[in-house]
Design a protein around this motif. Structure first.
Motif: not given
Length: 273
Positions: A125-131, A162-168, A191-196
């Motif tokens: 959800p945090a991304w648009d298609l360009t991202t 969780q997405w952050d534009d500053n991630l590198s 935030r993403l959840e991976f256990h379920h």
């Protein structure tokens, strides 16, 4: 000409061929789009890679989490999952050729004529298609480079979630891989959840399927994804098409014809427990 889109194969090649025969697929004029996870727990991962590779330009593939794990196992950087059936592929005389072909497949694909975009797990959800495009291309560039071991070695883990534009660096790549190939549930803040992995239900009210959260603009595209077999092909949205219906678990393999949105399916034996 028709465009067919099919959910996770996971080495269930006989069932894929049955569906293609049922619809009269002709690789000389039709297209086959595959949502990833070509390999893993079915009986014919090796044969599946050979078959899809040999379709040439008639086939469009995006990489799934099992495909990436295969590349990591084959590089000696991870162990094979207990339930996987990858040994025939890993021992094949043409394994290096097949794995190189797999390594050069995208994580996001868009049709040149139809308003469709395909990834294995979805688009967060945090991304648009360009991202989404930019992050997929970054992963692909690393995966296709001579130093692709660096990506494979660093891609495992659930953080950052969780997405952050500053991630590198590897953190940006790891989030992007998780979002495109492993995502199912999110927390309300994205935030993403991976256990379920099961169906959405009231058992975990703090979790929301990723496709139910408000999303950034996807440029009027319809989204094709697989990965979440427990959805049984239904996500409650007319513009999102869930195609993993758990073939390898003894359910069905599902194919969508884009032009009229008709679905086709074939029953499958239980290959995985």
């Amino acid at each position: 000409m028709a465009c067919y889109l099919v959910g996770d194969i996971q080495g269930c090649l006989d069932e894929l061929k049955q569906l293609l025969d049922d619809v009269g697929f002709d690789p000389a004029q039709d297209e086959l789009w595959l949502t990833g996870d070509l390999v893993a727990r079915g009986p014919k991962s090796l044969e599946t890679l050979r078959y899809v590779r040999d379709l040439g330009p008639a086939a469009t593939v995006v990489l799934g989490n099992h495909d990436l794990h295969l590349l990591t196992v084959s590089s000696g950087l991870a162990r094979e999952h207990d339930k996987d059936r990858l040994q025939p592929l890993l021992a094949a005389p043409d394994r290096d050729e097949l794995l190189r072909w797999l390594r050069f497949q995208p994580l996001l694909a868009e049709h040149s004529e139809y308003p469709l975009v395909m990834t294995h797990a979805g688009i967060p959800p945090a991304w648009d298609l360009t991202t989404a495009r930019q992050c997929a291309r970054q992963i692909e560039a690393e995966l296709q480079s001579v130093d692709y071991f660096h990506l494979l070695k660093g891609m495992y883990g659930n953080q950052p979630d969780q997405w952050d534009d500053n991630l590198s660096g590897i953190e940006r790549l790891r989030y992007s891989i998780n979002a495109l190939t492993r995502m199912r549930f999110c927390y309300p803040d994205g935030r993403l959840e991976f256990h379920h992995k099961l169906m959405p239900s009231g058992n975990h009210p703090e979790l929301v399927p990723w496709f139910e959260l408000p999303a950034a603009y996807l440029e009027d595209k319809e989204l094709i994804f697989g990965h979440w077999a427990a959805l049984e092909g239904h996500c409650g949205r007319s513009d999102y098409h869930a195609l993993d219906t758990g073939c390898v678990w003894g359910n069905t393999l599902t194919m969508l014809r884009w032009e009229d949105k008709q679905r086709f399916s074939t029953a499958c034996p239980t290959y995985a427990q």
